[in-house]
Write an enzyme that holds these catalytic residues in place. Sequence first.
Site, mmCIF file in Angstrom:
data_model
loop_
_atom_site.group_PDB
_atom_site.id
_atom_site.type_symbol
_atom_site.label_atom_id
_atom_site.label_comp_id
_atom_site.label_asym_id
_atom_site.label_seq_id
_atom_site.Cartn_x
_atom_site.Cartn_y
_atom_site.Cartn_z
ATOM 1 N N GLY A 172 0.790 -1.276 -0.097
ATOM 2 C CA GLY A 172 0.025 0.029 0.002
ATOM 3 C C GLY A 172 0.775 1.262 0.162
ATOM 4 N N GLY A 173 0.367 2.154 0.648
ATOM 5 C CA GLY A 173 0.981 3.600 0.527
ATOM 6 C C GLY A 173 2.263 3.551 1.302
#
Length: 520
Positions: A172-173
Amino acid sequence: MSIQQEKIKKLVERRASARLGGGQKRIDAQHQKGKLTARERIALLLDEGSFEEFDMFVQHRCTNFDMDKQHFDGDGVVTGQGTIDGRPVYVFAQDFTVSGGSLSKTMSEKICKVMDMALRNGAPCIGLNDSGGARIQEGIDALAGYGEIFERNILSSGVIPQISGIFGPCAGGAVYSPALTDFTLMVKDTSYMFLTGPAVVKSVTGEDVNQEQLGGASVHASKSGVAHFAAKDEAEGIAVIKELLSYIPQNNMEEAPMVPTDDPVDRTDDSLNEIIPDSPNKAYDMYRVIGGIVDDGKFFEIHKDFAKNIIIGFAHMNGRSVGIVANQPKILAGVLDINASRKAARFVRFCDAFNIPIVTLVDVPGFLCGTQQEYGAVITNGAKLLYAYGEATVPKVTVTLRKSYGGAHIVMSCKQLRGDLNYAWPSSEIAVMGADGAVNVLYAKEIKAVADPEEQKKIYAEKKAEYDELFSNPYQAAQKGYIDDVIEPRNTRFRVIRALEQLAGKKQEIPAKKHDNLPL
Ligand code: HXC
């Protein structure tokens, strides 16, 4: 037992419990996956007995989903300060045994604290990542935590070295913190980085791919270039981080440590006088040249498996740390393409930010052409390398070994990009293009107009000889001062070291600006 002794006993017990993170069962599970714990990693990384831990008793503040019933001292990350080879560093290591190392707001506060201390005190910050990403129960608080970390990565960039070790999941981020740091190391088979995992990829694009294929160490070290290093196991990964640090300074106001050597400054390497093949179409191995000129032949390569047509890495020359950038004629004839340009550009910028002189070894036939490259913005990416060299104010010593053609000649640290000392071997060919290409462009019509094929060949050979005489050597460039001297290959080590010593006190400014606008 006195009350005070009771209290001390409690402290000792609480510390022992905190050191167990998520508990022995989860530690065993971590080991079974072939992974070390956060504390074991820190112990390998830092000088023995040097680690001072901060925030050991921090706990998360989340009350959603019964989280108030599960607390672990330290909250999934071990943070602190220690030394590597006696030099201070700040470190955080995510502890997968506590909620999968997922990032809570309090975890981010712990990480930010050491990042702030590293920046304030001018010491490298090393993050060892092993995390399931944002702590799902905390929602936006966890996301905000990532934002706080990213902002610090940005503010620290170019001020202190930042190194990321990926020792487990990083999805993810969360991947953006390592991407913002200077160097990222992954461990083969146990670490991966991607924006979305295989299941989401399947549902969105229909593509069937596993974690390793999507974002394993080998993929990022060879295809995407996201990882600068792929270690075979965690111990090797930690050793690589330590070695990397030995070439770089503590911060942008300092210089890298000197490493005394017994390798004589004036050591010649006769094999370099023989290394260039007679045919310009034949390759040779640039690693042999690098090995022949640096201290003890020792070269610490970065991005070894990515864009192999250019070589980057650190070495010492008479004890001084240098960044080496070299075209590799053995791969794609050493041509510059999108990946080679961005690989070298980032490295040149790192060296410049951290006062590390750059030695450039040139044998480049030009930029790779074709739709694939043009559509992928080879123009913008090539401009990155051009920009990086042109803005760099550290000492820049360039040696042209053979080809140096066209735009690639300018990009590869030429004199006009404020190259300080530019040398060329007698085998250099510094021109707009190679002889065959040039004759074709200039005389194709004239040659075609001649009916007899033998006569055509004769004219071609004559024109090529004329071109070779004029440009397939370094003397045109030397006559005009575009290179500073033509040197014997065997003396390259001595000449480069002497140049670096001359340039040790170099001061050069760039015009005042808020920041540059590098072609991204
Ligand atoms: C809370 C988490 C967690 C998370 C794992 N855990 N990820 N808890 N938030 N994000 C917990 C599990 O519940 C479990 O708790 C323990 O960690 C170990 O997880 P397992 O699943 O048992 O381990 P494993 O089988 O090794 O699988 C690891 C994993 C998987 C692949 C990382 O846990 C997973 O897919 N997690 C979710 C990953 C994810 O989608 N994260 C969000 C990404 S988006 P117990 O109590 O059983 O030990 C993101 C946005 C960032 O991060 C944005 C920044 C701008």
